[in-house]
Design a protein around this motif. Structure first.
Motif, mmCIF file in Angstrom:
data_model
loop_
_atom_site.group_PDB
_atom_site.id
_atom_site.type_symbol
_atom_site.label_atom_id
_atom_site.label_comp_id
_atom_site.label_asym_id
_atom_site.label_seq_id
_atom_site.Cartn_x
_atom_site.Cartn_y
_atom_site.Cartn_z
ATOM 1 N N ASP A 295 3.698 -6.733 6.111
ATOM 2 C CA ASP A 295 3.006 -5.593 5.922
ATOM 3 C C ASP A 295 2.630 -5.474 4.471
ATOM 4 O O ASP A 295 3.336 -5.190 3.360
ATOM 5 N N LEU A 296 1.134 -5.775 4.162
ATOM 6 C CA LEU A 296 0.566 -5.870 2.820
ATOM 7 C C LEU A 296 -0.001 -4.507 2.297
ATOM 8 O O LEU A 296 -0.477 -4.286 1.289
ATOM 9 N N SER A 297 0.154 -3.372 3.222
ATOM 10 C CA SER A 297 -0.673 -2.404 3.123
ATOM 11 C C SER A 297 -0.298 -1.478 1.644
ATOM 12 O O SER A 297 -1.530 -0.765 1.213
ATOM 13 N N ALA A 298 0.567 -1.658 1.182
ATOM 14 C CA ALA A 298 1.036 -1.134 -0.253
ATOM 15 C C ALA A 298 1.389 -2.054 -1.426
ATOM 16 O O ALA A 298 2.268 -1.724 -2.156
ATOM 17 N N HIS A 299 0.944 -3.205 -0.937
ATOM 18 C CA HIS A 299 1.411 -4.146 -2.093
ATOM 19 C C HIS A 299 0.899 -3.989 -3.342
ATOM 20 O O HIS A 299 -0.368 -3.709 -3.667
ATOM 21 N N GLN A 300 1.810 -4.267 -4.295
ATOM 22 C CA GLN A 300 1.601 -3.655 -5.683
ATOM 23 C C GLN A 300 0.610 -4.699 -6.186
ATOM 24 O O GLN A 300 -0.090 -4.335 -7.311
ATOM 25 N N ASP A 301 0.190 -5.815 -5.971
ATOM 26 C CA ASP A 301 -0.867 -6.898 -6.396
ATOM 27 C C ASP A 301 -2.205 -6.486 -6.426
ATOM 28 O O ASP A 301 -3.019 -7.066 -7.018
ATOM 29 N N PHE A 302 -2.309 -5.320 -5.344
ATOM 30 C CA PHE A 302 -3.930 -5.000 -5.162
ATOM 31 C C PHE A 302 -4.298 -3.995 -5.960
ATOM 32 O O PHE A 302 -3.753 -2.887 -5.734
ATOM 33 N N ASP A 303 -5.373 -3.780 -6.648
ATOM 34 C CA ASP A 303 -5.965 -2.523 -6.984
ATOM 35 C C ASP A 303 -7.420 -2.364 -6.861
ATOM 36 O O ASP A 303 -8.009 -3.044 -5.920
ATOM 37 N N ARG A 304 -8.004 -1.527 -7.288
ATOM 38 C CA ARG A 304 -9.533 -1.038 -6.938
ATOM 39 C C ARG A 304 -10.443 -2.070 -6.773
ATOM 40 O O ARG A 304 -11.197 -2.069 -6.025
ATOM 41 N N LYS B 76 6.849 -19.059 24.153
ATOM 42 C CA LYS B 76 6.902 -20.105 25.147
ATOM 43 C C LYS B 76 6.309 -21.578 24.528
ATOM 44 O O LYS B 76 6.693 -22.463 24.899
ATOM 45 N N SER B 77 5.141 -21.309 23.836
ATOM 46 C CA SER B 77 4.402 -22.465 23.397
ATOM 47 C C SER B 77 5.040 -22.936 22.062
ATOM 48 O O SER B 77 4.552 -24.023 21.377
ATOM 49 N N GLY B 78 5.889 -22.350 21.552
ATOM 50 C CA GLY B 78 6.428 -22.815 20.197
ATOM 51 C C GLY B 78 5.625 -22.576 18.881
ATOM 52 O O GLY B 78 5.746 -23.108 18.086
ATOM 53 N N ILE B 79 4.844 -21.503 19.135
ATOM 54 C CA ILE B 79 4.062 -21.041 18.203
ATOM 55 C C ILE B 79 4.157 -19.718 17.273
ATOM 56 O O ILE B 79 4.707 -18.938 18.053
ATOM 57 N N THR B 80 4.397 -19.915 16.151
ATOM 58 C CA THR B 80 4.642 -18.676 15.339
ATOM 59 C C THR B 80 3.427 -17.752 15.067
ATOM 60 O O THR B 80 2.398 -18.206 14.749
ATOM 61 N N VAL B 81 3.787 -16.418 15.398
ATOM 62 C CA VAL B 81 2.746 -15.389 15.053
ATOM 63 C C VAL B 81 2.995 -14.751 13.747
ATOM 64 O O VAL B 81 4.162 -14.348 13.491
ATOM 65 N N HIS B 82 2.014 -14.688 12.878
ATOM 66 C CA HIS B 82 2.356 -13.827 11.588
ATOM 67 C C HIS B 82 1.227 -12.635 11.752
ATOM 68 O O HIS B 82 -0.005 -12.778 11.775
ATOM 69 N N TYR B 83 1.805 -11.450 12.122
ATOM 70 C CA TYR B 83 0.784 -10.295 12.267
ATOM 71 C C TYR B 83 0.887 -9.614 10.749
ATOM 72 O O TYR B 83 1.790 -9.368 10.030
ATOM 73 N N VAL B 84 -0.412 -9.539 10.434
ATOM 74 C CA VAL B 84 -0.636 -9.198 8.781
ATOM 75 C C VAL B 84 -1.148 -7.653 8.814
ATOM 76 O O VAL B 84 -2.247 -7.478 9.341
ATOM 77 N N ILE B 85 -0.865 -6.563 8.170
ATOM 78 C CA ILE B 85 -1.472 -5.383 7.971
ATOM 79 C C ILE B 85 -1.842 -5.593 6.818
ATOM 80 O O ILE B 85 -1.277 -5.916 5.606
ATOM 81 N N PRO B 86 -3.288 -5.401 6.602
ATOM 82 C CA PRO B 86 -4.015 -5.805 5.161
ATOM 83 C C PRO B 86 -3.686 -4.687 4.112
ATOM 84 O O PRO B 86 -2.906 -3.715 4.496
ATOM 85 N N PRO B 87 -4.013 -5.055 2.790
ATOM 86 C CA PRO B 87 -3.827 -4.029 1.684
ATOM 87 C C PRO B 87 -4.803 -2.981 2.006
ATOM 88 O O PRO B 87 -5.793 -3.022 2.484
ATOM 89 N N PHE B 88 -4.168 -1.810 1.450
ATOM 90 C CA PHE B 88 -5.278 -0.560 1.461
ATOM 91 C C PHE B 88 -5.031 0.231 0.094
ATOM 92 O O PHE B 88 -3.988 0.172 -0.432
ATOM 93 N N PRO B 89 -6.149 0.828 -0.363
ATOM 94 C CA PRO B 89 -5.875 1.452 -1.407
ATOM 95 C C PRO B 89 -5.110 2.760 -1.070
ATOM 96 O O PRO B 89 -4.820 3.199 0.092
ATOM 97 N N ALA B 90 -4.512 3.330 -2.117
ATOM 98 C CA ALA B 90 -3.423 4.633 -1.917
ATOM 99 C C ALA B 90 -4.151 5.817 -1.221
ATOM 100 O O ALA B 90 -3.495 6.300 -0.435
ATOM 101 N N ALA B 91 -5.302 6.131 -1.551
ATOM 102 C CA ALA B 91 -6.012 7.167 -0.940
ATOM 103 C C ALA B 91 -6.333 7.014 0.508
ATOM 104 O O ALA B 91 -6.168 8.080 1.330
ATOM 105 N N TYR B 92 -6.395 5.761 0.863
ATOM 106 C CA TYR B 92 -6.643 5.430 2.454
ATOM 107 C C TYR B 92 -5.265 5.759 3.068
ATOM 108 O O TYR B 92 -5.140 6.445 3.983
ATOM 109 N N ARG B 93 -4.203 5.245 2.512
ATOM 110 C CA ARG B 93 -2.855 5.496 3.213
ATOM 111 C C ARG B 93 -2.487 6.939 3.050
ATOM 112 O O ARG B 93 -1.833 7.351 4.157
#
Length: 471
Positions: free
Chosen positions: A434-443, A390-407
């Motif tokens: 959804d950055l949960s399994a994004h390839q750019d993030f490592d240990r 209603k307010s014309g605001i864009t919501v960006h919902y972000v799931i952060p990156p997680f290590p493979a063992a966490y997922r």
């Protein structure tokens, strides 16, 4: 049990059956009102209730009329309480009881009873039962070290039984005089948001707190806080978007947060966070979610108690703490200290990282059983989506990156339900990243088993900016 208490408890019980068995509940409500003529008052809430009952019967139990009846019943309930004094029974720590008593509007308070009780020192019902059964409007408040009173059958004589910590949080009132430096840290962020008119507001929990270091943001303010939940995020969004300058909102939560509510947790760190956020809410007049539209039957006992217990919000000792937050130098020092700790965060070695990730995932997966919290949070996110659209605001919902063992060790049902619901919100100004399994993030981008460190934060900012998010 006093006649008035019998009536109030019966009304409360009937209200929960309106949707499941409307015809029976409405008929019992009519009988209850006719059997207690003393509560048929010549005022607007009572007249609205009687009219709503008549409309339901005349409509043949139409759903729209039942909804109006629920609302009328809630206002009728509140009206009864506002015309009579309450008796409050406080179980737990004497310091907490004294603190709570300072807030109470004594002109609207009948009696205040303190019953000392701890997890290691249970209390006998003989210490309070006579006063409880003789009271017409008994409310039980217990602090987190006195939860064992819930096992005593005698406490069921009370009209409401509510957790001290949750009531204070719903009331936007701190429950101690603890001058935690995080209060000053958040207050510095508040002033940035008020004075610098940034285009983007960032809210979330510890994942979000670590993901957006303030010095790396050009047009955004990160108001995230450890253990923050959807309820607090919704309250902040509703408050700050009223100003009209916010154009985008970034919300970052983990995979389990749809099943989590801050005030219902008992971890020592979370109890500390509830107090910090309560300070913040009171100081900045941020109204918590219980003030938004919610039907009578959906309210928890703690939300009911927050509505009906008479409070004076001006507590001198607390005002002294808040006056200290007027010092810009103090706020800047606290801000720089905590921000520097984000930048200094290291990472786990190769052998520790997967073990930590698996342990954290298994711990978080236990939240899957909290279906009522899931329903509450889904309502909150729907409310955020509707409000911002209603307010014309864009919501960006972000799931952060997680290590493979966490997922790999997260509850799969939790992951699926979380993603399905978020996908259903997408479109018309609601974007899921959804950055949960994004390839750019490592240990080396994680400071522990699931939280990002500074190098990982810089990557998150770059990924989102490339996606068009104004940070």
């Amino acid at each position: 049990m006093a006649q008035e208490l019998v009536f109030l408890k019966e009304i409360k019980s009937l209200s929960k059956n309106i949707e499941s068995n409307a015809e029976q509940a409405v008929n019992q409500l009519v009988k209850c009102l006719s059997d207690h003529p003393a509560f048929i008052m010549d005022n607007e809430p009572t007249i609205n209730l009687l009219n709503s009952v008549a409309a339901v019967l005349e409509s043949g139990l139409a759903q729209t009329e039942i909804g109006c009846l629920k609302e009328a019943l809630w206002h009728y309930w509140l009206n009864i309480f506002h015309h009579q004094k309450l008796d409050i029974f406080f179980f737990g720590n004497e310091e907490h009881a004294g603190y709570f008593y300072q807030y109470l509007d004594k002109s609207a308070l009948g009696n205040f009873y303190f019953i000392k009780c701890t997890l290691t020192e249970p209390v006998s019902a003989a210490a309070f039962h006579q006063q409880l059964t003789e009271s017409q409007r008994p409310i039980i408040i217990y602090d987190h070290d006195a939860a064992n009173i819930l096992t005593l059958p005698e406490v069921n004589a009370a009209l409401l039984i509510a957790d001290f910590q949750e009531v204070m949080f719903n009331k936007a009132a701190p429950f101690s005089y603890n001058e935690d430096t995080f209060i000053a840290y958040l207050q510095e962020k508040h002033l940035r948001l008020i004075n610098k008119d940034p285009a983007t507001l960032i809210v979330g929990n510890s994942y979000c707190y670590h993901a957006f270091p303030q010095k790396n943001l050009r047009s955004a303010v990160n108001l995230a806080m450890h253990s923050m939940d959807m309820k607090q995020a919704q309250a902040m969004i509703a408050h700050y978007t009223e100003r009209g300058n916010v154009k985008e909102i970034v919300i970052m939560f983990g995979m389990f947060d749809l099943f989590y509510e801050l005030a219902k947790t008992r971890a020592e760190e979370n109890i500390r966070v509830v107090n910090i956020l309560s300070h913040y809410n009171q100081l900045n007049n941020i109204i918590p979610h219980h003030k938004t539209r919610q039907s009578f039957v959906d309210r928890t006992a703690c939300e009911w108690a927050a509505e009906i217990i008479p409070f004076h919000m001006n507590v001198p000792a607390l005002n002294n703490i808040h006056q200290k937050l007027d010092c810009a130098e103090t706020l800047a020092k606290c801000h720089d200290f905590w921000e520097q700790r984000k930048e200094d965060a290291a990472f786990l070695d190769e052998s520790e990282a997967p073990v930590s990730s698996a342990a954290r995932a298994k711990l978080h997966s236990k939240n899957y059983k909290y279906k009522l919290s899931q329903q509450a949070n889904m309502r909150l996110l729907l409310e955020i989506a509707e409000q911002t659209k209603k307010s014309g605001i864009t919501v960006h919902y972000v799931i952060p990156p997680f290590p493979a063992a966490y997922r790999e060790h997260m509850h799969q049902g939790m992951l699926q339900e979380n993603r399905t619901f978020l996908d259903s919100l997408c479109g018309d100004g609601f974007v899921l990243h959804d950055l949960s399994a994004h390839q750019d993030f490592d240990r080396i981008d994680f400071l522990d088993g699931d939280h990002i460190n500074y190098t990982g934060a810089l990557k998150i900012i770059k990924v989102l900016e490339n996606a068009g998010v104004a940070l």
